[in-house]
Structure formats: C-alpha cells, structure tokens
Design an enzyme around this catalytic site. Structure first.
Site, PDB file in Angstrom:
ATOM      1  N   ALA A  61       0.855  -1.195   0.000  1.00 58.70           N
ATOM      2  CA  ALA A  61       0.000   0.000   0.000  1.00 58.70           C
ATOM      3  C   ALA A  61       0.891   1.245   0.000  1.00 58.70           C
ATOM      4  O   ALA A  61       2.023   1.205   0.492  1.00 58.70           O
ATOM      5  CB  ALA A  61      -0.878  -0.018   1.238  1.00 58.70           C
ATOM      6  N   GLY A 100       0.751  -5.206   0.975  1.00 62.85           N
ATOM      7  CA  GLY A 100      -0.320  -5.323  -0.013  1.00 62.85           C
ATOM      8  C   GLY A 100       0.178  -5.904  -1.326  1.00 62.85           C
ATOM      9  O   GLY A 100      -0.596  -6.520  -2.068  1.00 62.85           O
ATOM     10  N   GLU A 103       0.037  -9.511  -0.811  1.00 60.47           N
ATOM     11  CA  GLU A 103      -1.391  -9.895  -0.745  1.00 60.47           C
ATOM     12  C   GLU A 103      -1.990  -9.931  -2.150  1.00 60.47           C
ATOM     13  O   GLU A 103      -2.791 -10.811  -2.470  1.00 60.47           O
ATOM     14  CB  GLU A 103      -2.156  -8.916   0.152  1.00 60.47           C
ATOM     15  CG  GLU A 103      -1.755  -9.068   1.620  1.00 60.47           C
ATOM     16  CD  GLU A 103      -2.428  -8.048   2.511  1.00 60.47           C
ATOM     17  OE1 GLU A 103      -2.163  -6.840   2.314  1.00 60.47           O
ATOM     18  OE2 GLU A 103      -3.216  -8.440   3.378  1.00 60.47           O
ATOM     19  N   GLU A 123       3.597  -5.364   7.520  1.00 64.79           N
ATOM     20  CA  GLU A 123       2.649  -4.373   8.056  1.00 64.79           C
ATOM     21  C   GLU A 123       2.805  -4.151   9.555  1.00 64.79           C
ATOM     22  O   GLU A 123       2.592  -3.054  10.061  1.00 64.79           O
ATOM     23  CB  GLU A 123       1.208  -4.817   7.766  1.00 64.79           C
ATOM     24  CG  GLU A 123       0.781  -4.641   6.326  1.00 64.79           C
ATOM     25  CD  GLU A 123       1.104  -5.824   5.442  1.00 64.79           C
ATOM     26  OE1 GLU A 123       1.986  -6.634   5.798  1.00 64.79           O
ATOM     27  OE2 GLU A 123       0.471  -5.954   4.382  1.00 64.79           O
TER      28      GLU A 123
HETATM   29  C1  LIG Z   1      -5.598  -2.444   3.193  1.00 64.31           C
HETATM   30  C2  LIG Z   1      -4.279  -2.616   2.581  1.00 64.31           C
HETATM   31  C3  LIG Z   1      -3.187  -2.540   3.543  1.00 64.31           C
HETATM   32  C4  LIG Z   1      -1.980  -2.807   3.149  1.00 64.31           C
HETATM   33  C5  LIG Z   1      -0.905  -2.646   4.064  1.00 64.31           C
HETATM   34  C6  LIG Z   1       0.435  -2.368   3.386  1.00 64.31           C
HETATM   35  O1  LIG Z   1       0.719  -2.783   2.308  1.00 64.31           O
HETATM   36  S1  LIG Z   1       1.430  -1.393   4.276  1.00 64.31           S
HETATM   37  C7  LIG Z   1       2.879  -1.270   3.300  1.00 64.31           C
HETATM   38  C8  LIG Z   1       3.679  -2.493   3.391  1.00 64.31           C
HETATM   39  N1  LIG Z   1       4.926  -2.283   2.733  1.00 64.31           N
HETATM   40  C9  LIG Z   1       6.002  -1.969   3.403  1.00 64.31           C
HETATM   41  O2  LIG Z   1       6.018  -1.890   4.612  1.00 64.31           O
HETATM   42  C10 LIG Z   1       7.228  -1.713   2.585  1.00 64.31           C
HETATM   43  C11 LIG Z   1       7.904  -0.473   3.063  1.00 64.31           C
HETATM   44  N2  LIG Z   1       9.086  -0.196   2.283  1.00 64.31           N
HETATM   45  C12 LIG Z   1      10.248  -0.806   2.521  1.00 64.31           C
HETATM   46  O3  LIG Z   1      10.422  -1.648   3.363  1.00 64.31           O
HETATM   47  C13 LIG Z   1      11.404  -0.334   1.707  1.00 64.31           C
HETATM   48  O4  LIG Z   1      11.145   0.964   1.290  1.00 64.31           O
HETATM   49  C14 LIG Z   1      11.669  -1.227   0.464  1.00 64.31           C
HETATM   50  C15 LIG Z   1      10.415  -1.390  -0.362  1.00 64.31           C
HETATM   51  C16 LIG Z   1      12.184  -2.588   0.925  1.00 64.31           C
HETATM   52  C17 LIG Z   1      12.742  -0.540  -0.434  1.00 64.31           C
HETATM   53  O5  LIG Z   1      13.885  -0.295   0.358  1.00 64.31           O
HETATM   54  P1  LIG Z   1      15.082   0.590  -0.225  1.00 64.31           P
HETATM   55  O6  LIG Z   1      16.110   0.623   0.858  1.00 64.31           O
HETATM   56  O7  LIG Z   1      15.440   0.115  -1.550  1.00 64.31           O
HETATM   57  O8  LIG Z   1      14.499   2.045  -0.444  1.00 64.31           O
HETATM   58  P2  LIG Z   1      13.844   3.042   0.598  1.00 64.31           P
HETATM   59  O9  LIG Z   1      13.365   2.355   1.800  1.00 64.31           O
HETATM   60  O10 LIG Z   1      14.745   4.192   0.786  1.00 64.31           O
HETATM   61  O11 LIG Z   1      12.541   3.496  -0.195  1.00 64.31           O
HETATM   62  C18 LIG Z   1      12.644   4.268  -1.393  1.00 64.31           C
HETATM   63  C19 LIG Z   1      11.558   5.294  -1.371  1.00 64.31           C
HETATM   64  O12 LIG Z   1      10.306   4.639  -1.497  1.00 64.31           O
HETATM   65  C20 LIG Z   1       9.429   5.048  -0.457  1.00 64.31           C
HETATM   66  N3  LIG Z   1       8.559   3.919  -0.129  1.00 64.31           N
HETATM   67  C21 LIG Z   1       8.924   2.663   0.111  1.00 64.31           C
HETATM   68  N4  LIG Z   1       7.860   1.893   0.324  1.00 64.31           N
HETATM   69  C22 LIG Z   1       6.795   2.684   0.204  1.00 64.31           C
HETATM   70  C23 LIG Z   1       5.407   2.468   0.325  1.00 64.31           C
HETATM   71  N5  LIG Z   1       4.890   1.263   0.578  1.00 64.31           N
HETATM   72  N6  LIG Z   1       4.601   3.516   0.168  1.00 64.31           N
HETATM   73  C24 LIG Z   1       5.074   4.746  -0.114  1.00 64.31           C
HETATM   74  N7  LIG Z   1       6.397   5.027  -0.248  1.00 64.31           N
HETATM   75  C25 LIG Z   1       7.232   3.990  -0.083  1.00 64.31           C
HETATM   76  C26 LIG Z   1      10.375   5.403   0.681  1.00 64.31           C
HETATM   77  O13 LIG Z   1       9.748   6.257   1.584  1.00 64.31           O
HETATM   78  C27 LIG Z   1      11.504   6.070  -0.075  1.00 64.31           C
HETATM   79  O14 LIG Z   1      11.108   7.374  -0.397  1.00 64.31           O
HETATM   80  P3  LIG Z   1      11.698   8.615   0.410  1.00 64.31           P
HETATM   81  O15 LIG Z   1      11.154   9.798  -0.310  1.00 64.31           O
HETATM   82  O16 LIG Z   1      13.177   8.470   0.375  1.00 64.31           O
HETATM   83  O17 LIG Z   1      11.140   8.497   1.790  1.00 64.31           O
END
Ligand SMILES: CC/C=C/CC(=O)SCCNC(=O)CCNC(=O)[C@H](O)C(C)(C)COP(=O)(O)OP(=O)(O)OC[C@H]1O[C@@H](n2cnc3c(N)ncnc32)[C@H](O)[C@@H]1OP(=O)(O)O
Length: 719
Positions: A61, A100, A103, A123
């Site tokens: 998400a 997500g 999922e 999550e």
């Molecule tokens: C009802 C539905 C509910 C659903 C629940 C969910 O899905 S909650 C989201 C679950 N996903 C996560 O928790 C993943 C979170 N992200 C990460 O763990 C890491 O970012 C990564 C995907 C493993 C990538 O890691 P990496 O080290 O390569 O890069 P960064 O962490 O620096 O991320 C790059 C930029 O991307 C932004 N970002 C990452 N994930 C998300 C996301 N899910 N939504 C929005 N933005 C995301 C991150 O913030 C970085 O951007 P910045 O501008 O530098 O902050």
C-alpha cells in the site's frame, strides 16, 4: 498507474507503474481494476501476468496515502476479483513483493519469483496487520505456524525460502516476466479450483490452541505494549477457526482498530524518519545531495577493545579491507580470536564465507600509513586520543579521513591536534558495534562536507542508519540521556526504588529501565567521565555541598555505588544484585534499599510516595526538554534525527515514534505545563526549565512535527 500489453498472442500483461516501489496508490489500484477488466473481456486473452516496472513487483500500500482521504478502488475486492477470475493470473515477482504487494500476489493463481526477490508481510512494523486478506490467505497456503511467524515479525524472506514455504510456485534466475509468460501459456485453460487460496481449508496443526497460546505469549513478551503483533495473532486465529468470509470480517475489524491508532501513526512516522535522516544537512550549508563522498577501500581501526572489535567486524563484513591496530600485545592476541569468532558466527548465520582475510592485524600504529579512513576506538580519555590524533596526522597519507568513536568528547579539540582538521569527524558507534544499527556521524567546526558525506556513506555501506549531528558534550544521544538519568537518581533520593522506576519505564515500552540499563552498560563508564570533568567529589562529602555542583542539584548516588565497586552486572552488584559477576538476572538488593534509606537520613531527605505518573513525567519530559534544546542549538537538524537516535540507540519503543514525536502526541502544551510545574517544585534543576523553543512552538499554536523545522528556522522569537 498500470500499463496493459498483450504478449505471445494470448497473454495479457499488466505492469504496475508507480516509482520508486510501485506502491498501490489509488491510481495503481484503479489501473489494475481497469486492466483486469480489459484482459478478462478480450476473448483472445487466455491468461494474465501481473508484474511491476523497473524490476520491482510491488512495495505494498502507498504509506503516504494513509492519514489522507483515501480514494480509488479498495484493495480487498480488487484482489478477490483477481482470484475469482476465470482465466489464470500469474504474479511475476521481481525485487520486492511486500505487504499489499504480496497480498495482491496471493490473490493470483500462481506466483513466479526471481531468485533475488524478497517477499514479506511487514505491516506489523507500521502498526498494522496485513489487511487485504493476507492473514486469511497466507495460513491457508503455508500453514498456521509459518504464517504466524512471518506475519508477527514482518520478516522478509528470500525467494528460495518462499519456494520452500510454498509461497511461490517457481523461482528463476532468468527474465522473470518471460518465465511468467511461458508459465501462463502452459496453464491456460486448466482448472483453477486448487489455486484460489481463499477457497481452500486452513490446515490445522494437531495442537492448534497451544500454537496460538505460544505465539501470543511470544508477541506479548516481545511487543512491550505494541498492539499490532497481538492483533496479527488474533487475525490468524480467525483464519484457523472461521470460514474465509467471517475470517475476513475479523481481519477488517482488527485492521480498522489499528489503522486509526496512535501506534500506527508513530510507526509510520518512524518509517519516514529513518529515511529522512539520510537527507542530512549541517548549519554550515553542507548537504547530502551536494556533498560527494570519497571512495574508501581500506580502513583502519585503532584500539581493539570491545568497540574496536565490533567496528572491525562491521567493516570487514561489508567487504572493506581493515587494518586492525592494538599496541597491547596481549589484547591484540585476544582481539584476533574475538574478531575471528565474531566473523565466523556472523558468516554462519548469513550462510556466506567468513571475511577473515579482510582483516590485517598489527601492534604498530605505523600500519595505518596507507589507508583511506581511520576510526580511532581507544579508551575514552581525551589526552590519549589527542596523542593518537597527532600521530595519525603525521603518519597517514594525505587526505586520509580521521574519525573518532568517542561517545561525547569534543571533536574540535581532537581536530585541532591534526594538520587537516577538515578531515576529522566523529563516528559514534553503539555497542555491540557490529549489531547495533545506529551511527552518529559528528561534524566539527571544520569538518569538510566530503568528510561528513564519506562517514555517512561508510555507515550505510556497513548497514547502519547514520545520523549527522553537531559537536557538543554527548552529541545527541548521550546529551539527552543525561537529564533522564539525573531525574531517575533524584527520584531515588525522594523515595523511589530502582525497581519502581524501571517498572514504569519498561511498562512504557523501553527495552530496559534506566537502572537495569545502567547495570548492563557498567556504572563505572559514567563515573570515569564525571571524574574527568570534576563532578565527583574528592571524598564523600556529607555537608550541604554533597548534593550540589555549580549551584545546581546533583545526585552522587552513582558515584557512591562505584566507590563500593558496584559497577553493575560485571561485578555482580550495582543497582540490583546478580548471582555472580557477569550474571544477567537482576534481583532487588536489600543492601541497596538500606543504603538508600541511610543516604536519605544522612542528607535530611524524607522519603515520600512517588506515583507512576511522576516517574514517567519527570524522566521523559526532562529528556524531551533537552531534545528541544538540541534542536534550538542546531545540533540536530530536525526532530526525526533525535527520534531515530533514541529508538535505535537507547531502546525507546518504536511504537511511540521517538521522544519528539511522543511530545507532539502528548501535546506540546501539556509537556510545557508539566515542565513548568516540576521546575517550580525543583528550581535547583535547570534541566526542568522549559526551553525557549518549546515555548515558541506552543506560542505558534503547537504545529505538527513536520512543521517544526519552519519554527526552528524563524530567526525571531514569537513570544
Ligand atoms: C488495506 C491494505 C493494507 C496494506 C498494508 C500495506 O501494504 S502497508 C505497506 C507495506 N509495505 C512496506 O512496509 C514496505 C515499506 N518499504 C520498505 O520496506 C522499503 O522501502 C523497500 C520497499 C524494501 C525498499 O527499500 P530501499 O532501501 O530500496 O528504499 P527506501 O526504503 O529508501 O525506499 C525508497 C523510497 O520509497 C518510499 N517507499 C517505500 N515503500 C513505500 C510504500 N509502501 N509507500 C510509499 N512510499 C514507499 C520510501 O519512503 C523512499 O522514499 P523517500 O522519499 O526516500 O522516503
């Protein structure tokens, strides 16, 4: 957004497009709905592949949408629509399938992953549970115990482990999309009955109740008050006990409770804070995006005590060549063994060969002549460090960065010993240095932007979250710790016990209360520092000056314990007693309680009943007040820096976001009012006097934490 193409005549390919991680924003969700409709309506299309652009399937998400008015199609019906499709849908997983994103893949009928992909339901670390059917589908696919473990820890698994667990059907080293298309062609027209996970029964282990009880006990123990892990267990339990549709209702209900919780807000703030600290800046104008680091191929570590060994291991494990220097021959022999053991243990855990050949040992400081960066990690003694920096400046090749692992001494004083002070920065590691994720990179008056950028880059190379901070006594972490410790000592003087103070702080969520932490790290460490700066009285004073230093209240309790050689766990006695020196289990010590009573009597202090709220208020608000001072002084660029340091280095509970975030949650008005109250009661404790930035923020209407920087930057007070 999602792109639709048709390949090999009969395969519809839907590509998620939302850089950088193809998060499921409203536009992406709408794109999937539209493109699925298209693929299902085209008679030529016999099967469908879903993939993500730029080598990333989907990061879940869009976390930035949380807390906004979320529009667009909901994820649950979207995934249900995919699962119930009459044509086979294959997820082509490259890079990541998280939250997500996984999922979504579980709603597909098949999953093909690239060998380098990582999958998981993280999550829980955002204060949520997998709320798009993840808690109901995953146990049906891989068993209850395996799903419980993945969902409650949020752990990412490799493609190989995902295959072993049964999350994916195939792993490939080749082009994942090509393989997925081939696979989609091969399954076109075949029955999908067994591949709609939600329609399958949830396999039960024979001792299902015991499995859930153990899982619940484990998360409660680990969670320290966090709500999400507990809700995750409850949601998986619904998969085990209810039909799918009812299980989904339970998942939704639990998700709703978490989604609007303060803990979810705190954890999501913390997620972005960890990333924000990488965009560092200094008051001198150096910035992350304009300061270029210099490559470091060989590094040296000077001093192979506990810290030096850990730093050596961290560097070697990241592939850097390390010259490890220890002038004491006996210590050097022990260090060789210690470092090799740690490297071997780490390698076994990670399933890679140990980086033993990356480390060269020497008992001569001259061995550092050719390295690109030195990290000095000797005893916390300014005169010794100064002598080493003078030597290093003369010995090292031009341009070598000279770093110190001091936990609080003056970086500028050390830089002044060298010919090139611009090359000097602090790299403050936390023990054990190869394990703890935090690194404070401390810039001095003269540190060059390149030196800061290089230290920050080394930090990320060795897997640390690096935070750039200014130079002052204790930097950020230890400076904030001081008023917190001080309040804990004062509370003992006024009638509390170590057990009471620790209980309150541990119930708040700290990994360890202040006194248990002090016993673990050793009381003698702080004692030595206090002696060096003249705080420890030459002999046990009994008069009115025993509890006063420089006109302010001072508690000599820690000094008195050290005089009795009660250094904590290492001596088997400290604020608690242990069964032997080095013992780990803290037990209340009647000796200490008597000692406190005698101390109070000696100083005319009358013990009073101290309630939990006072312990929490005084310890936390004193700490937070110092945090505001740090912001005001420009030692930290923003509240995120302080919060990340405190969570990663000092055991602040993640689900409370960090001390500055917590202050915002409690309400800055309230923090100010409580500090004013306690300062009135204890006028001899300057740390309780509310700092002017806090007053200024309250006067500006207590803006949300992401607006604080604007107030900090305003040159004129609004008072
Ligand atoms: C009802 C539905 C509910 C659903 C629940 C969910 O899905 S909650 C989201 C679950 N996903 C996560 O928790 C993943 C979170 N992200 C990460 O763990 C890491 O970012 C990564 C995907 C493993 C990538 O890691 P990496 O080290 O390569 O890069 P960064 O962490 O620096 O991320 C790059 C930029 O991307 C932004 N970002 C990452 N994930 C998300 C996301 N899910 N939504 C929005 N933005 C995301 C991150 O913030 C970085 O951007 P910045 O501008 O530098 O902050």
């Amino acid at each position: 957004m999602a792109l639709y193409t048709r390949v090999s005549g009969s395969v519809g390919v839907i590509t998620l497009q939302n850089p950088p991680v193809n998060a499921l924003s409203a536009a992406v969700r709408q794109g999937i709905v539209d493109m699925m409709d298209r693929a299902l309506s085209e008679p030529e299309v016999k099967s469908v592949v879903i993939c993500g652009q730029n080598g990333k399937f989907c990061g879940g998400a869009d976390i930035k949408e949380f807390g906004t008015n979320m529009s667009g199609p909901a994820l649950i019906p979207l995934i249900d629509r995919i699962e119930s499709a009459a044509k086979p849908v294959v997820a082509a997983i490259e890079g990541i399938a998280l939250g997500g994103g996984l999922e979504l893949a579980l709603g597909c009928h098949y999953r093909i992953a690239h060998s380098k992909a990582k999958l998981g339901l993280p999550e829980v670390s955002l204060g949520l549970l997998p709320g798009a059917g993840g808690t109901q589908r995953l146990p049906r696919l891989i068993s209850i115990p395996a799903a419980l473990e993945l969902i409650t820890t949020g752990r990412h698994v490799t493609a190989a482990e995902a295959l072993q667990l049964g999350i994916v059907d195939k792993v490939t080293d080749r082009n994942t999309l090509d393989e997925a298309v081939k696979f989609a062609l091969s399954v076109a027209g075949k029955s999908l009955d067994l591949h709609r996970i939600s329609t399958n029964p949830c396999p039960h282990p024979p001792d299902v109740d015991a499995v859930f009880e153990t899982a619940m006990q484990r998360v409660r123990q680990r969670a320290r008050g966090a709500l999400a892990p507990v809700a995750c267990v409850q949601a998986v339990r619904a998969a085990a006990t209810l039909p799918y549709a009812h299980g989904m209702e339970r998942e939704r209900e639990l998700f709703k409770g978490l989604f609007t919780s303060g803990q979810a807000r705190a954890l999501q703030y913390y997620f972005f804070a960890q990333r924000a600290v990488g965009r560092w800046s200094t008051p001198g104008g150096a910035r992350w995006d304009t300061s270029k680091p210099r490559p470091v191929r060989r590094a040296a570590v000077i001093g192979l005590g506990t810290m030096g060994r850990g730093i050596t291991v961290a560097l070697a494990q990241a592939g850097l060549s390390v010259v490890a220097v220890e002038t004491n021959e006996k210590q050097l022999t022990e260090a060789k063994q210690g470092v090799s053991d740690m490297l071997e243990r780490g390698a076994r855990r990670r399933g890679v060969p140990p980086a033993l050949d990356k480390v060269i040992y020497s008992h001569k400081i001259q061995a550092v002549a050719d390295v690109d960066l030195v990290i000095e990690a000797v005893f916390e003694d300014m005169e010794l460090k100064k002598a080493i920096f003078q030597q290093l400046s003369a010995l090292c090749k031009p341009g070598t960065f000279l770093c110190t692992n001091t936990s609080g001494l003056d970086i500028d004083e050390l830089a002044a010993q060298t010919q090139n002070p611009e090359l000097v920065v602090g790299m403050h590691f936390f023990a054990p240095a190869h394990v703890m994720k935090l690194l404070e990179v401390v810039y001095g008056q003269k540190s060059s932007p390149q030196a800061v950028a290089t230290a920050m880059q080394i930090g990320s190379k060795i897997g640390k979250v690096s935070v750039a901070v200014g130079n002052c006594r204790g930097f950020v972490g230890n400076r904030i710790l001081k008023p917190y410790l001080e309040q804990a000592f004062f509370l003992l003087e006024e009638g509390a016990t170590p057990e009471l103070v620790d209980k309150v702080l541990e119930e708040f969520g700290f990994a360890m209360g202040v006194f248990r932490m002090s016993d673990l790290s050793g009381l003698d460490v702080g004692w030595r520092v206090r002696k060096a700066i003249g705080l420890v009285a030459p002999e046990a004073l009994t008069g009115p000056y025993a509890r006063v230093r420089e006109g302010h209240r001072y508690s000599p309790l820690g000094d008195l314990l050290c005089e009795q050689v009660r250094f904590g766990q290492k001596t088997g006695r400290g604020w608690y007693q242990y069964d032997k020196p080095g013992g780990r289990v803290a037990k209340p010590d009647p000796w200490l309680h008597r000692f406190l009573e005698e101390y109070r009597a000696q100083h005319g202090l009358v013990a009073r009943r101290i309630d939990h709220q006072e312990v929490l208020d005084r310890c936390l608000y004193a700490l937070i007040n110092e945090g505001f001072r740090i912001l005001e002084d420009g030692i930290a660029a923003g509240p995120e820096d302080i919060d990340v340091i405190y969570v990663l280095g000092y055991g602040w509970p993640q689900h409370r976001g960090g001390p500055m975030f917590y202050a915002g949650m409690v309400g800055l008005n309230k923090v100010l009012e409580r500090l004013e109250h306690y300062h009135q009661v204890h006028p001899d404790v300057p740390n309780l006097q509310p700092c002017s930035l806090l007053r200024k923020l309250v006067a500006s209407g207590s803006p949300p934490i992401n607006k604080w920087r604007e107030v900090i930057k305003k040159p004129h007070s609004q008072l």
